[in-house]
Design a protein around this motif. Sequence first.
Motif, short mmCIF file in Angstrom:
data_model
loop_
_atom_site.label_atom_id
_atom_site.label_comp_id
_atom_site.label_asym_id
_atom_site.label_seq_id
_atom_site.Cartn_x
_atom_site.Cartn_y
_atom_site.Cartn_z
N GLU A 494 0.73 -1.38 -0.04
CA GLU A 494 0.07 0.01 0.10
C GLU A 494 0.91 1.35 -0.01
OE1 GLU A 494 -3.68 1.82 2.39
OE2 GLU A 494 -2.57 0.26 3.34
N LEU A 495 1.81 1.17 0.76
CA LEU A 495 2.75 2.30 0.67
C LEU A 495 3.53 2.77 -0.54
CD1 LEU A 495 4.27 2.56 4.56
CD2 LEU A 495 2.73 4.20 3.47
N TYR A 496 3.85 1.60 -1.01
CA TYR A 496 4.59 1.73 -2.54
C TYR A 496 3.68 2.50 -3.28
CZ TYR A 496 5.37 0.24 -7.14
OH TYR A 496 5.68 0.09 -8.65
N ARG A 497 2.40 1.67 -3.50
CA ARG A 497 1.35 2.42 -4.43
C ARG A 497 1.15 3.97 -4.06
NH1 ARG A 497 -3.85 3.24 -4.06
NH2 ARG A 497 -4.03 2.22 -2.03
N ILE A 498 0.94 4.30 -2.79
CA ILE A 498 0.65 5.79 -2.54
C ILE A 498 1.92 6.37 -3.04
CG2 ILE A 498 0.38 7.12 -0.54
CD1 ILE A 498 -1.18 4.86 0.83
N THR A 499 3.02 6.02 -2.56
CA THR A 499 4.19 6.82 -3.01
C THR A 499 4.33 6.89 -4.27
OG1 THR A 499 5.27 5.96 -0.95
CG2 THR A 499 6.65 7.15 -2.53
N SER A 524 11.72 -17.30 -3.72
CA SER A 524 10.50 -17.37 -2.93
C SER A 524 9.28 -16.68 -3.95
CB SER A 524 10.54 -16.79 -1.63
OG SER A 524 10.65 -15.25 -1.63
N SER A 525 8.28 -16.74 -3.22
CA SER A 525 6.95 -16.24 -3.93
C SER A 525 6.78 -14.73 -3.37
CB SER A 525 5.66 -16.75 -3.67
OG SER A 525 5.48 -16.56 -2.33
N GLU A 526 7.49 -14.15 -2.60
CA GLU A 526 7.35 -12.62 -1.77
C GLU A 526 7.37 -11.76 -2.96
OE1 GLU A 526 8.46 -10.93 2.41
OE2 GLU A 526 10.11 -11.43 1.05
N PHE A 527 8.43 -11.46 -3.69
CA PHE A 527 8.54 -10.38 -4.70
C PHE A 527 7.55 -10.64 -5.73
CE2 PHE A 527 10.62 -8.64 -8.58
CZ PHE A 527 10.64 -7.30 -8.09
N TYR A 528 7.07 -11.84 -6.37
CA TYR A 528 6.29 -12.07 -7.43
C TYR A 528 4.92 -11.86 -6.86
CZ TYR A 528 10.62 -13.82 -8.60
OH TYR A 528 11.87 -13.96 -8.77
N ASP A 529 4.66 -12.05 -5.49
CA ASP A 529 3.17 -11.45 -4.96
C ASP A 529 3.14 -10.04 -5.17
OD1 ASP A 529 2.90 -14.22 -4.38
OD2 ASP A 529 3.34 -14.14 -2.31
N PHE A 530 4.08 -9.29 -4.87
CA PHE A 530 4.23 -7.85 -4.90
C PHE A 530 3.73 -7.52 -6.27
CE2 PHE A 530 6.89 -4.45 -6.61
CZ PHE A 530 6.13 -3.30 -5.79
N LEU A 531 4.34 -8.22 -7.58
CA LEU A 531 3.98 -8.05 -8.70
C LEU A 531 2.77 -8.12 -9.22
CD1 LEU A 531 7.26 -9.12 -10.67
CD2 LEU A 531 6.81 -6.44 -9.92
N ASP A 532 2.06 -9.20 -8.68
CA ASP A 532 0.82 -9.35 -8.71
C ASP A 532 0.08 -8.62 -8.40
OD1 ASP A 532 1.51 -11.94 -10.09
OD2 ASP A 532 1.14 -13.16 -8.28
N TYR A 533 0.01 -8.02 -7.18
CA TYR A 533 -0.52 -6.73 -6.52
C TYR A 533 -0.44 -5.62 -7.67
CZ TYR A 533 -1.51 -2.75 -3.42
OH TYR A 533 -1.95 -1.64 -2.95
N LYS A 535 -0.02 -5.70 -10.57
CA LYS A 535 -0.84 -5.88 -11.99
C LYS A 535 -2.38 -5.52 -11.37
CE LYS A 535 -2.39 -9.47 -15.18
NZ LYS A 535 -1.99 -10.92 -15.51
N GLN A 536 -2.91 -6.01 -10.25
CA GLN A 536 -4.26 -5.67 -9.87
C GLN A 536 -4.45 -4.31 -9.69
OE1 GLN A 536 -4.67 -8.19 -6.47
NE2 GLN A 536 -4.12 -10.18 -7.57
N HIS A 537 -3.66 -3.68 -9.08
CA HIS A 537 -3.92 -1.88 -9.09
C HIS A 537 -3.14 -1.20 -9.91
CE1 HIS A 537 -4.52 -4.42 -4.92
NE2 HIS A 537 -5.39 -3.12 -4.69
N ASP A 538 -2.57 -1.71 -11.12
CA ASP A 538 -2.06 -0.87 -12.15
C ASP A 538 -0.99 0.00 -11.58
OD1 ASP A 538 -1.92 0.33 -14.56
OD2 ASP A 538 -3.14 1.75 -14.36
N CYS A 539 -0.09 -0.47 -10.92
CA CYS A 539 0.84 0.31 -10.45
C CYS A 539 2.34 -0.17 -10.52
CB CYS A 539 0.72 0.79 -8.76
SG CYS A 539 0.35 -0.81 -7.88
N TYR A 540 2.37 -0.94 -11.85
CA TYR A 540 3.64 -1.61 -12.14
C TYR A 540 4.96 -0.60 -12.13
CZ TYR A 540 2.50 -6.31 -13.60
OH TYR A 540 2.36 -7.63 -13.80
#
Length: 842
Positions: A494-499, A524-533, A535-540
């Motif tokens: 969330e803070l990444y997207r807001i910033t 691990s899946s951690e970073f790729y979970d972030f990338l999926d987020y 994609k969902q929130h249009d903030c690549y």
Amino acid sequence: MVSKHEIIEYGNEMPLKISIQNIEDMPRHWHSSMEIYLILSGSLTIMFEADTFKLSEDDIILINSNQFHEVKSNNTVAAVLQIKQSFFQKWVDDNTYFECNSVLYNDRSKYLKLKKLIAKFVHASYNVTEHKDLLVIPLAYNILYELIYNFRSFKADTPEKNFKNLKRLKGIIQYLNENYTENLTLETIAKREYLSASYLSHFFEKNMGVSLFNYLTGIRLRHAVSDLLHTDLTIEQIAANNGFSNSRYFVSTFKKEYGLLPKQYKKEQKEAAGSENGSKSLQSSMLFLKQQDFLNKLGEYLDKESQKEFPEAKYPTRLIVQSINTTMKKQFLHHSFKTFTSVGRAKELLYKNVRENLKELQREVGFRYIKFHGILDDSMMLYNEDKDGIPYLVFTYVDEALDFILSVGLKPLIQFSFMPRLLAEDPEKTLFFNPVILSKPKDYKKWVYLITEFTKHLLKRYGAQEVRTWMFSFWNVPFLSYIFSFESNEITYELYRITRNCVKECDPLLSFGNPSYGSLDFCSSEFYDFLDYCKQHDCYPDFYNIHCYPVKTSSIGTFVILGRNNKKDSEKDTIILSDDPDYMAHSIEDFKNRILSYPKLPIYITEWASTSSHCDWLNDTCYRAAYIVKNILENYDAVESFGNWCLTDILEELPMDNEEFHGELGLFTCHGIKKPAYYAFTFLNKLMDILVDRGEGYFVTTNGKGDYVILLYNYHHVSPLYAQGVLFNVTFTERYNAFVNPSSLDIHLTLTHVENADYVITHHQVNRESGSAFDEWVRMGAIPLTTEEEISTLKGRSMPKISKELVTVTNNTMAQFALLHPHEIRLISIKKMEYTPSCYRP
């Protein structure tokens, strides 16, 4: 730990085996092999039939074959040597008895030879990777010879324990271990053995030196202690589960054995574990990992004379012979290693010494971007609030730092970190000696104000055209597997997207990357979970921002950054290094493969080094230079940047150190002395723009006009022991003992299709003899530098070696020969001479 009759397995040719063990309590037992304990830490009490000995650090004791003994440990770590008794039958008879017990003698020199041999055996067993048996087996025989020569004795009254008795004892003990929870009586056990109760009692106590009932009670107590410490069972349940008739009897027996009531014992053990693990603060529990390096004690037995008995560093010499067609141009080079340099924090850009170091680096190399942390830190005095809680920003220090960066030809990566105290929800959540705050904001609207007004200020002061060439990102590895994380990854997302959105709303053409992420968890899946987020929130992100440190996680999955220890010659705070010498290449390949299903974006390694440790002594040595050259040449232009961490030893993450060469990560020491790693970059900077050929140890470039630059390196990976954080015989001044038999490298390169002409050939060398300030300082006496004259002298005496020669090529072929010492880097410049009327040959 419940004891048993031990069965020790050996290799076909090996008469002994060795291990390093955390010793636990063991009731009376025996084994057919002989056993040697060399105490490395703590204390150990060993009880034989009639004797009790307490051993402390540096003591050594031998337990003979089939000798009954009991062990009680007080945080003991020991080197344990187990020797096949049958092997001795070639040289000794059945009456031979070995008397090796340092507690009995004041003269410790009697045991020094044996300790040295054990140290060598451990060193070879754990460290040597090639042809190990050829070194280990002779050492095993030497240990046996030393025992026979110096410790053999004869005892006519040695108790005889025939095979039949030992077999019966083994069966009884096994039965006790398997049925200790039952209501066992002397009569039931005797009936099982077809003996009378009185004979069984006499038989057991005579052979074991303890009554059968007391032995059984010891088994029950050890299991009860395990339940007490590792479960939430009540005292009554523990007593019932472990064969005690009632809780009162259990408590009484426990207090007699351990001197405390069970609840008191449990409380003390928990408090001790809490203080040891450092659970009181984030810094102690996650930032600092101190591994007690018990093998350092063994290293003390390896004096310089005994170390010479290992293979010489110059043997064997590796040979590389290559014929290179200079007309076969392979690729145009972009020199992406020059994209990023770095300093620790924004505040450091205000320091005179750091500025001078950065200016010199820019003059000699010329990087394009710079990374640093903490531009939002309170140390930059940016964020403020008035008495009504209304935020306002003061840009004085920020502007000064950025103005300086631009003045030396650099552009910043603006990493929005860390949290200002007035904005932090939890201002006590800090990290580092000079702390930074890792809290999320207590008011997200104020965070939006901070990011938005900051970005607007940059656009206004420096202009949109300039700022669009900069880079932006949020935080430093804020994911849960790292020490910089928030309470959850969802907060990070969330803070990444807001910033990001705040920055893009100010100017959509500004380049914003992901929060940095490290290669230790690319799988691990951690970073790729972030990338999926994203994609969902249009903030690549606009680019991938990653780190590449060859370190492993701790047992709790926490990325570890080292603390520092002042005991230079015996201990070092440690992390676990990868045993893969090609870690960077494999990490880049792995990352590229895993992001194939995501947007194709530029990949920037914004931090990397041979370790993440701030106190790894190899950081000051030639090894670091060879590591840099090897990894950049073998991955040349594979990604958009290789941001070495970092410029200088002036860092505020850990306490400052008075030692000039304390193992910090910088290219410069605190007094501005250049380390070998610095020259790695000046050598790389002299490479030309066209790649001709490359292979193990060499990289050949040309400008297409008849000139060539060749960069050579002789890299050796750290030993398996050192990679595990074990110093062994590595000391503050003897740092190259971290390598097993490093060899020289003999390189023969023949350049074909070379234009016939005269050439000036210049060799620049960095090795332990030239270009290494640490090695020169050791030759000066390894005494702290106290004056400007001493510092200047060391700077002057630790420059790379330069040698020149004139060569005439007549058959379109040029041969180049170089013998590189271990960890040496060498630059060979081949420049065609252009004659003018004033130019002549002597």
